[in-house]
Design a protein around this motif. Structure first.
Motif, short mmCIF file in Angstrom:
data_model
loop_
_atom_site.label_atom_id
_atom_site.label_comp_id
_atom_site.label_asym_id
_atom_site.label_seq_id
_atom_site.Cartn_x
_atom_site.Cartn_y
_atom_site.Cartn_z
N THR A 155 95.46 127.62 3.28
CA THR A 155 94.45 126.57 3.44
C THR A 155 93.06 127.19 3.42
O THR A 155 92.89 128.36 3.77
N PRO A 200 93.38 120.17 -1.16
CA PRO A 200 94.68 120.58 -1.70
C PRO A 200 94.83 122.09 -1.69
O PRO A 200 93.84 122.82 -1.81
N LEU A 201 96.06 122.56 -1.57
CA LEU A 201 96.32 124.00 -1.61
C LEU A 201 96.05 124.53 -3.01
O LEU A 201 96.18 123.79 -4.00
N PRO A 202 95.72 125.82 -3.12
CA PRO A 202 95.55 126.41 -4.46
C PRO A 202 96.86 126.27 -5.26
O PRO A 202 97.95 126.26 -4.68
N GLU A 203 96.73 126.21 -6.55
CA GLU A 203 97.89 126.09 -7.44
C GLU A 203 98.53 127.46 -7.69
O GLU A 203 97.83 128.40 -8.05
N GLY A 204 99.83 127.57 -7.50
CA GLY A 204 100.57 128.76 -7.87
C GLY A 204 100.59 129.84 -6.80
O GLY A 204 99.76 129.88 -5.89
N ALA A 251 97.42 132.43 -6.47
CA ALA A 251 96.26 131.83 -5.78
C ALA A 251 96.56 131.60 -4.31
O ALA A 251 95.70 131.83 -3.45
N GLN A 252 97.77 131.16 -3.99
CA GLN A 252 98.11 130.94 -2.60
C GLN A 252 98.19 132.26 -1.83
O GLN A 252 97.74 132.35 -0.69
N ARG A 293 94.68 133.40 -1.08
CA ARG A 293 94.05 132.62 -0.01
C ARG A 293 94.61 133.04 1.35
O ARG A 293 93.88 133.16 2.33
N ASP A 297 108.83 133.65 -7.29
CA ASP A 297 107.50 134.06 -6.85
C ASP A 297 107.37 135.50 -6.36
O ASP A 297 106.25 135.99 -6.18
N HIS A 314 103.56 122.42 3.05
CA HIS A 314 104.21 122.57 1.73
C HIS A 314 103.72 123.80 0.98
O HIS A 314 103.68 123.83 -0.26
N LEU A 317 103.67 127.65 -0.53
CA LEU A 317 104.64 128.51 -1.22
C LEU A 317 104.83 129.83 -0.48
O LEU A 317 105.84 130.50 -0.66
#
Length: 124
Positions: free
Chosen positions: A30, A38-42, A45-46, A49, A81, A112, A114
């Protein structure tokens, strides 16, 4: 709690210290500046973060990633991943000076996400 740190997703402290050991709660991908965004995509990126959030928490107690002795990583889609998470994660540490680590596949994470990562650090 760390001033300006990521908004907790459950009842916990960002970090707890005991006898020079600092236990950093698992961080989510976050944005502390926009916790409802929204959370970063993929996974890359997550992971980035999450690592930035961990750096923020560590800085709040006067430490950095160089003080980390152990990391635990939780992935919701381990096989998909794992490689890309590793590539992103490893960029945050000096080559040859990685902490001990465990990586675990899980069925779900808060918000939610990843990926979630918690740390143990040692004060010099």
């Amino acid at each position: 709690m760390i001033s300006g740190g990521p908004r907790p997703v459950a009842p916990f402290s960002h970090a707890v210290e005991a006898d020079g050991w600092v236990f950093v709660t698992g961080q989510m991908p976050t944005d502390p500046a926009a916790p409802d965004a929204p959370l970063p995509e993929g996974i890359a990126a997550q992971t980035a973060r999450v690592m930035e959030n961990l750096k923020l928490v560590l800085a709040g107690v006067g430490l950095g990633l160089e003080h980390v002795t152990m990391a635990r990583i939780y992935l919701t889609d381990f096989h998909r991943d794992y490689a890309l998470m590793n590539e992103t994660y490893s960029r945050y540490f000096e080559p040859g000076k990685l902490p001990a680590r465990t990586c675990i596949g899980v069925t779900g994470l808060a918000v939610h996400a990843l990926v979630e990562i918690d740390l143990i650090a040692r004060r010099p």
